[in-house]
Scaffold this motif. Structure first.
Motif, PDB file in Angstrom:
ATOM      1  N   TYR A  57      42.539   1.160  27.071  1.00 29.55           N
ATOM      2  CA  TYR A  57      43.078   1.820  28.432  1.00 29.55           C
ATOM      3  C   TYR A  57      42.406   2.694  29.469  1.00 29.55           C
ATOM      4  CZ  TYR A  57      47.921  -0.127  27.083  1.00 29.55           C
ATOM      5  OH  TYR A  57      48.962  -0.971  27.070  1.00 29.55           O
ATOM      6  N   HIS A  58      42.586   2.809  30.300  1.00 34.45           N
ATOM      7  CA  HIS A  58      42.319   3.990  31.162  1.00 34.45           C
ATOM      8  C   HIS A  58      43.228   4.777  31.072  1.00 34.45           C
ATOM      9  CE1 HIS A  58      38.760   1.989  33.257  1.00 34.45           C
ATOM     10  NE2 HIS A  58      39.619   1.091  33.830  1.00 34.45           N
ATOM     11  N   THR A  59      42.948   6.234  31.149  1.00 33.79           N
ATOM     12  CA  THR A  59      43.980   7.224  30.677  1.00 33.79           C
ATOM     13  C   THR A  59      43.707   8.304  31.835  1.00 33.79           C
ATOM     14  OG1 THR A  59      42.339   8.230  29.234  1.00 33.79           O
ATOM     15  CG2 THR A  59      43.745   6.754  28.296  1.00 33.79           C
ATOM     16  N   TYR A  60      45.174   8.601  32.713  1.00 39.32           N
ATOM     17  CA  TYR A  60      45.045   9.543  33.466  1.00 39.32           C
ATOM     18  C   TYR A  60      46.204  10.770  33.253  1.00 39.32           C
ATOM     19  CZ  TYR A  60      42.603   5.229  35.636  1.00 39.32           C
ATOM     20  OH  TYR A  60      42.072   4.088  35.899  1.00 39.32           O
ATOM     21  N   ILE A  61      45.778  11.747  33.915  1.00 39.16           N
ATOM     22  CA  ILE A  61      47.214  12.692  33.956  1.00 39.16           C
ATOM     23  C   ILE A  61      47.084  13.513  35.205  1.00 39.16           C
ATOM     24  CG2 ILE A  61      45.858  14.520  32.566  1.00 39.16           C
ATOM     25  CD1 ILE A  61      48.735  15.467  31.400  1.00 39.16           C
ATOM     26  N   ALA A  62      48.149  13.831  35.871  1.00 36.56           N
ATOM     27  CA  ALA A  62      48.153  14.784  36.959  1.00 36.56           C
ATOM     28  C   ALA A  62      49.439  15.552  36.874  1.00 36.56           C
ATOM     29  CB  ALA A  62      48.132  14.225  38.536  1.00 36.56           C
ATOM     30  N   GLY A  63      49.229  16.707  37.003  1.00 32.33           N
ATOM     31  CA  GLY A  63      50.590  17.952  36.763  1.00 32.33           C
ATOM     32  C   GLY A  63      50.444  19.032  35.786  1.00 32.33           C
ATOM     33  N   LYS A  64      51.307  19.304  35.025  1.00 27.60           N
ATOM     34  CA  LYS A  64      51.231  20.278  34.105  1.00 27.60           C
ATOM     35  C   LYS A  64      50.687  19.897  32.787  1.00 27.60           C
ATOM     36  CE  LYS A  64      54.915  23.403  32.200  1.00 27.60           C
ATOM     37  NZ  LYS A  64      56.350  23.743  32.592  1.00 27.60           N
ATOM     38  N   TRP A  65      50.114  20.679  32.235  1.00 27.63           N
ATOM     39  CA  TRP A  65      49.163  20.377  30.704  1.00 27.63           C
ATOM     40  C   TRP A  65      50.190  21.295  29.687  1.00 27.63           C
ATOM     41  CZ3 TRP A  65      47.263  17.147  27.884  1.00 27.63           C
ATOM     42  CH2 TRP A  65      46.342  17.555  26.686  1.00 27.63           C
ATOM     43  N   HIS A  66      49.936  22.518  29.890  1.00 28.17           N
ATOM     44  CA  HIS A  66      50.543  23.635  28.961  1.00 28.17           C
ATOM     45  C   HIS A  66      50.376  23.349  27.323  1.00 28.17           C
ATOM     46  CE1 HIS A  66      54.590  26.148  28.888  1.00 28.17           C
ATOM     47  NE2 HIS A  66      53.194  26.851  28.874  1.00 28.17           N
ATOM     48  N   LEU A  67      49.014  23.096  27.183  1.00 27.29           N
ATOM     49  CA  LEU A  67      48.690  22.784  25.714  1.00 27.29           C
ATOM     50  C   LEU A  67      47.588  23.504  25.299  1.00 27.29           C
ATOM     51  CD1 LEU A  67      49.818  19.114  25.246  1.00 27.29           C
ATOM     52  CD2 LEU A  67      51.011  21.017  24.501  1.00 27.29           C
ATOM     53  N   GLY A  68      46.980  24.549  25.936  1.00 30.16           N
ATOM     54  CA  GLY A  68      46.033  25.268  25.770  1.00 30.16           C
ATOM     55  C   GLY A  68      45.383  25.785  27.009  1.00 30.16           C
ATOM     56  N   SER A  69      44.852  26.974  26.896  1.00 25.72           N
ATOM     57  CA  SER A  69      44.477  27.641  28.308  1.00 25.72           C
ATOM     58  C   SER A  69      42.923  27.763  28.237  1.00 25.72           C
ATOM     59  CB  SER A  69      45.113  29.122  28.405  1.00 25.72           C
ATOM     60  OG  SER A  69      44.740  30.025  27.071  1.00 25.72           O
ATOM     61  N   GLU A  70      42.314  27.462  27.199  1.00 30.73           N
ATOM     62  CA  GLU A  70      40.820  27.331  27.428  1.00 30.73           C
ATOM     63  C   GLU A  70      40.105  25.962  27.668  1.00 30.73           C
ATOM     64  OE1 GLU A  70      39.234  30.020  26.560  1.00 30.73           O
ATOM     65  OE2 GLU A  70      40.796  31.386  26.024  1.00 30.73           O
ATOM     66  N   ASP A  71      38.869  26.228  28.321  1.00 30.64           N
ATOM     67  CA  ASP A  71      38.342  25.068  28.967  1.00 30.64           C
ATOM     68  C   ASP A  71      38.259  23.861  27.772  1.00 30.64           C
ATOM     69  OD1 ASP A  71      38.096  26.557  31.073  1.00 30.64           O
ATOM     70  OD2 ASP A  71      36.109  26.868  31.029  1.00 30.64           O
ATOM     71  N   ASN A  72      37.902  23.937  26.707  1.00 29.42           N
ATOM     72  CA  ASN A  72      37.765  22.912  25.880  1.00 29.42           C
ATOM     73  C   ASN A  72      39.180  22.403  25.134  1.00 29.42           C
ATOM     74  OD1 ASN A  72      38.296  25.007  24.273  1.00 29.42           O
ATOM     75  ND2 ASN A  72      36.489  25.136  22.886  1.00 29.42           N
TER      76      ASN A  72
END
Length: 582
Positions: free
Chosen positions: A141-156
């Motif tokens: 699959y291609h995998t895309y997300i746009a919107g709210k993450w809220h699962l970690g605030s660090e870049d990595n």
């Protein structure tokens, strides 16, 4: 495709725990078409609203104009007993990991001092978790997300490091819907700014409105690889209608005067519509609301100016919901224009129950009646409108009662050519990862994936349920449970125990029987006051959780408490230490 994908891109379900049938709930006046099953991996479009209440959309009894979601429901099917976590980040952790939040690193949205340093409470989607996007990406699959993450605030910890090929996300849980002005109380600790595109810090444009912008981004991601023969997983993680209440003027104007009648008139109309639709039992006694007080005044206790302000807040909220529906329509219509709609599995629901935060954020904001809802204002919906949104349920977001986690849910199957009967079987947010890999023909990786030890999937694939091959995936002896901030619940069949603190709870376990169904799935009263041979008593149709049955059925209460203890042990739930002995 990876070694985890089967040679057939659409394998049959392998569930082995199915026995007794718990029939799916259907409406007698409707006719339903058979499923036309495509032969290849379907696209997956996952539409997640933020803090939307159970009764807010038309298909679930609401008066807000939601024609696109209503059409999706009319051509798809409803899940009437679907449950999330009580708050945002635990729900998103379970979506992305396929298991209980308490092992994912998001054991709590707000980590308490007694939980810090404990496994499963790292504060981000940890490395021991499976990642939905990684599984799907490896599976073709291609995998895309746009919107709210809220699962970690660090870049990595951003989606780019959790399997998403393209991403534009708000890392924390909240921001203004207009422009790039930050919400002062919710800044990231690294002061880098809250938005990331493909892992890189970005600033939204000046004409930004969250729902419109995230939709534009997701459409651009989908289009970027159309025609290469690979399916896509597109996650529209909308931030609406989460506070602050902000919406385009033209949407707000559509609701002028609509809510001047007050809380109870709107709520009662929604409940009447839910009964007409068969969403709830026709004779259900619904939750009347928290007792009137200075903190929770009724409509009649408000001054004329307060009523105007309250009505205006709900006009803005309704505008946010209609704008959300408009953008969902844009996504669906785009798939139709591109010839992808019939190849796509579409899921819609809210991330938790209705939001109830009181007051306004006044630091530098203009919250006058004339300006609320526009850029430069910052207000919350409040508990009384939250009770309207949560109807017919008790309480709201962050609580373990039904109002906190029982969410409106719509599914449209790939190739579906007509409406299918609503499903009344118990389903949970952790079920989507196994469902999606099942539809994609991707094998369950067990406890090791790509060379790392991972928490195994504990959700259930809903594919056989959605395709009418089984009547339930959780047997009457299988439990569903959750906890946040020591607010707890556990379901076993139609029985539920709930624990939360005063002033709304008892600080001890309460026992409820939520509803009774007949042989074909319809709601009905228990014959002679009994269910499955239990002693006769009232309170069986109790979705509002008003009748604590602990004293009349102590054995059932103890049975469920023992199940709760096993759940705590299995998932490492860290509860507050007991108070010291005097």
């Amino acid at each position: 495709m990876s070694k985890y994908a089967t040679q057939s891109r659409r394998r049959a379900s392998k569930l082995t725990c199915i026995s007794l049938a718990v029939a799916s709930l259907g409406l007698a006046t409707n006719s339903y078409a058979k499923q036309d099953t495509p032969t290849e991996q379907p696209n997956i479009l996952f539409l997640l609203a933020d803090d939307l209440g159970y009764s807010d959309i038309g298909a679930f009894g609401g008066e807000i104009n939601t024609p696109n979601l209503d059409k999706l429901a009319a051509e798809g099917r409803l899940l009437l007993d679907h449950h999330t976590a009580f708050t945002s980040s635990p729900t998103r952790a379970m979506i992305n990991s396929g298991t209980d939040q308490h092992v994912t690193g998001i054991g709590s949205q707000s980590i308490a001092p007694y939980q810090k340093g404990k496994p499963g409470y790292e504060g981000y989607l940890n490395e021991r978790s499976l990642y939905l996007a990684e599984l799907l990406k490896d599976g073709g699959y291609h995998t895309y997300i746009a919107g709210k993450w809220h699962l970690g605030s660090e870049d990595n910890q951003a989606p780019a490091y959790r399997g998403y090929e393209r991403s534009y996300v708000l890392l924390p849980g909240v921001a203004n819907h207009f422009g790039n002005r930050p919400a002062p109380a919710f800044q990231l600790p690294n002061n880098k700014g809250p938005f990331r595109e493909d892992g890189v810090i970005v600033t939204p444009p000046e004409n930004y409105y969250s729902t419109n912008f995230f939709t534009d981004k997701l459409i651009s991601y989908i289009d970027s690889n159309l025609g290469d023969g690979k399916p896509f997983f597109a996650f529209a993680a909308f931030t609406s209608p989460h506070w602050p209440l902000q919406a385009p003027d033209d949407f707000i104007d559509r609701y002028k005067g609509r809510y001047d009648v007050g809380y109870d008139v709107i709520k009662n109309a929604r409940i009447a519509r839910q009964k007409e639709l068969g969403i709830i039992p026709a004779d259900l006694v619904t939750y009347p609301g928290v007792p009137a007080s200075a903190t929770y005044p009724t409509w009649d206790q408000l001054t004329d100016d307060q009523k105007k302000f309250e009505a205006r807040k709900m006009e803005i909220y309704a505008a946010m919901v209609e704008n959300l529906d408009y953008n969902i329509g844009r996504l669906i219509n785009h798939l139709k224009e591109k010839g992808e709609y019939d190849k796509t599995l579409i899921i819609f629901h809210s991330d938790n129950g209705a939001e109830s935060t009181k007051g306004n954020l006044n630091n530098g904001y203009n919250n006058s009646l004339e300006n609320i809802g526009r850029y430069g204002s910052y207000i919350y919906i409040g508990p009384r409108w939250a009770e309207v949104s949560a109807a017919p349920h008790r309480q709201w977001k962050s609580y373990s009662t039904e109002g906190g986690h029982h969410v409106p849910t719509i599914v449209h199957l790939p190739g579906q050519t007509g409406k299918k009967a609503p499903i009344g079987a118990l389903t949970g947010i952790q079920d989507w990862l196994p469902t999606f890999i099942d539809f994609g023909g991707i094998s369950n990786p067990g406890s090791n994936y790509n060379g790392r030890e991972v928490n195994p999937i504990t959700g259930f694939s809903l594919k056989p349920l959605l395709e009418d091959k089984v009547s339930w995936v959780r047997s009457p002896s299988t439990v569903l449970a959750n906890e946040q901030s020591n607010r707890r619940y556990l379901r076993k069949g139609n029985w539920k125990i709930v624990y939360f603190q005063p002033p709304f709870g008892k600080g001890d376990w309460e026992l409820f029987h939520l509803y009774t169904r007949g042989a074909s799935g319809e709601f009905q009263n228990a014959p002679n006051g009994t269910v499955a041979g239990q002693p006769a008593y009232a309170g069986y149709d109790d979705l509002a959780e008003l009748n604590d049955l602990s004293s009349v059925n102590p054995d059932k209460r103890q049975e469920l408490i023992a199940e709760w203890d096993a759940y705590v042990q299995k998932f490492g739930v860290v509860l507050p230490p007991p108070p010291p002995t005097p």
